[in-house]
Enzyme design. Sequence first.
Site, PDB file in Angstrom:
ATOM      1  N   GLU A  39      56.092  10.839  90.111  1.00 49.04           N
ATOM      2  CA  GLU A  39      55.743  12.189  90.789  1.00 49.04           C
ATOM      3  C   GLU A  39      54.233  12.690  90.565  1.00 49.04           C
ATOM      4  O   GLU A  39      53.979  12.968  89.349  1.00 49.04           O
ATOM      5  CB  GLU A  39      56.945  13.234  90.436  1.00 49.04           C
ATOM      6  CG  GLU A  39      56.657  14.561  91.067  1.00 49.04           C
ATOM      7  CD  GLU A  39      56.638  14.603  92.448  1.00 49.04           C
ATOM      8  OE1 GLU A  39      55.700  15.005  93.079  1.00 49.04           O
ATOM      9  OE2 GLU A  39      57.849  14.008  93.068  1.00 49.04           O
ATOM     10  N   LEU A  44      58.895  18.412  88.728  1.00 47.69           N
ATOM     11  CA  LEU A  44      59.712  17.468  89.294  1.00 47.69           C
ATOM     12  C   LEU A  44      60.342  18.414  90.318  1.00 47.69           C
ATOM     13  O   LEU A  44      60.307  19.755  90.310  1.00 47.69           O
ATOM     14  CB  LEU A  44      60.847  16.902  88.618  1.00 47.69           C
ATOM     15  CG  LEU A  44      59.931  15.948  87.285  1.00 47.69           C
ATOM     16  CD1 LEU A  44      60.937  15.707  86.085  1.00 47.69           C
ATOM     17  CD2 LEU A  44      59.607  14.534  88.153  1.00 47.69           C
ATOM     18  N   GLY A 121      51.871   7.485  93.242  1.00 44.14           N
ATOM     19  CA  GLY A 121      52.659   6.170  93.211  1.00 44.14           C
ATOM     20  C   GLY A 121      52.304   5.252  94.682  1.00 44.14           C
ATOM     21  O   GLY A 121      52.526   5.845  95.603  1.00 44.14           O
ATOM     22  N   GLY A 278      58.823  21.330 112.491  1.00 39.77           N
ATOM     23  CA  GLY A 278      59.342  20.051 112.037  1.00 39.77           C
ATOM     24  C   GLY A 278      58.556  19.556 110.794  1.00 39.77           C
ATOM     25  O   GLY A 278      57.558  20.124 110.539  1.00 39.77           O
ATOM     26  N   LEU A 326      67.529  16.439 105.228  1.00 42.61           N
ATOM     27  CA  LEU A 326      68.127  17.150 104.295  1.00 42.61           C
ATOM     28  C   LEU A 326      68.174  16.785 102.718  1.00 42.61           C
ATOM     29  O   LEU A 326      68.563  15.577 102.558  1.00 42.61           O
ATOM     30  CB  LEU A 326      69.749  17.450 104.995  1.00 42.61           C
ATOM     31  CG  LEU A 326      69.785  17.730 106.343  1.00 42.61           C
ATOM     32  CD1 LEU A 326      71.227  17.939 106.803  1.00 42.61           C
ATOM     33  CD2 LEU A 326      69.386  19.445 106.386  1.00 42.61           C
ATOM     34  N   HIS A 451      95.099  34.485 101.060  1.00 43.99           N
ATOM     35  CA  HIS A 451      94.766  35.681 101.807  1.00 43.99           C
ATOM     36  C   HIS A 451      94.600  36.896 100.879  1.00 43.99           C
ATOM     37  O   HIS A 451      95.230  37.078  99.818  1.00 43.99           O
ATOM     38  CB  HIS A 451      96.117  36.030 102.535  1.00 43.99           C
ATOM     39  CG  HIS A 451      95.954  37.308 103.450  1.00 43.99           C
ATOM     40  ND1 HIS A 451      95.257  37.490 104.418  1.00 43.99           N
ATOM     41  CD2 HIS A 451      96.527  38.567 103.139  1.00 43.99           C
ATOM     42  CE1 HIS A 451      95.578  38.810 105.000  1.00 43.99           C
ATOM     43  NE2 HIS A 451      96.224  39.451 103.955  1.00 43.99           N
TER      44      HIS A 451
END
Length: 472
Positions: A39, A44, A121, A278, A326, A451
């Site tokens: 990373e 992270l 990376g 986007g 997502l 309920h």
Amino acid sequence: MAAEGDNTQFDLVVIGGGPGGYVAAIRAAQLGLKTACVESRGTLGGTCLNVGCIPSKALLQSSEAYSEVRHKVAEHGVKVTGVSLDLPQMMKRKDEIVKGLTRGIEGLFKKNKVTWLQGHGRFAGKGQVAVDAADGTSKTYAASKVIIATGSEPVELKSIAPFDGKFVISSTDALALDKVPGHLVVIGAGVIGLEMGSVWARLGAKVTVIEAADRVLPPMDGAVSAAMQKILVKQGFEFLLNAKLTGTKVEGNQVKVAFDHEGQKKEITADKVLVAVGRRPNTFKLGLETIGLSLQSNGRVPVDAHLQTPAEGVYAIGDVIDGVMLAHKAEDEGIAAAENIAGQHGHVNYEAIPNVVYTWPEVASVGMTEEQCKAKGLAYKAGQFPFAANGRAKCLGNTDGFVKIIADAKTDRLVGFHVIGPNASELIAEAAIAFEFGGSAEDLARSTHAHPTLAEVIKEAALSVDKRAIHI
């Protein structure tokens, strides 16, 4: 298996420490693989945790609290005077939440003995991953398997609205403004545009949204889209639909925004322009050519049903492959890829992945829209029930919206579930589970719901599929 004491050889190297990458690394380590995660960011969690899902939801919650006190608590008999906005404190709270969660992932890496390789990376040949550190040094590691989990970045309209971080901004910039803009123009009426627009509208900004499509939230069910637009207009949003951005020009401390709207050339002035049209996959500078891996025509990495690319030993997950962008999709793919690498049978049910918009009211869905059902020629039946007829929603003072359920006309199996209303992000879990088990509208209708709860709207909508709702 890589030697335990050799810090240059791994069974698996995951490139990317976002939701898909870090989860894949942890799952692989749980399965006994010697695992490293690369990373480049100093923390992270990727875009989602650092400059996406988490900080945006923190600001949405804080701005909702501010708006609630100003406009809604009085009806509960709660009188508040002298309400003011402390934006620095709001931003501080957001940053502290992010910091705590990113440190939590570091703790999980240590607990599961996942090695964090800090740097950029890239592939340096088959089974070789080079990590370029911030200080200019580079080190190469051997990896039996590699997972590409590099995520995505905001799309920039370089020719007409290049990001400058001050006047023309990305979603990342919109999370850290030092003052509330007088007029915020949002390009794009999708999830990010409406969420960030909601934050700043609640805090006092005038928000104008320019959208090329003929409705807000274009991928959502038409009924949900129409309801969302009406609700946001009541909250102060202005929508210019069927409008195409043609240019931006900074003049002094403002931005001139030019666009074509229903055949006419128009221009408005804004303090900030948020471009939210986007995201695109981060597949650059990965050295894919060194392993003979080519991208698809849409710029994404090709994978098979097991998430393996055409390059031997290389897998890919999340935003860099086909499908919705997502975090939870990436997480599930990360787990599936790790399990496949370990010889198990990882799988993701793409028909049961929920989508959520964290405006207020919230929007959530799983499965097909009514428009998609019609396009596929599917014989279906649909039921809908409003929150306005629900006791718990009335007690909360949040009665906007409804639940809409679509079922196969022949089998009654659920094919679409859509909700706009309070706590939709939580209610959608019931639908996702029902989809996972191949449930029917009858299953939801016959299940006893406590309920008074918001979830009763789900039961009533399911009953409505067969035109037998009780409370309407």
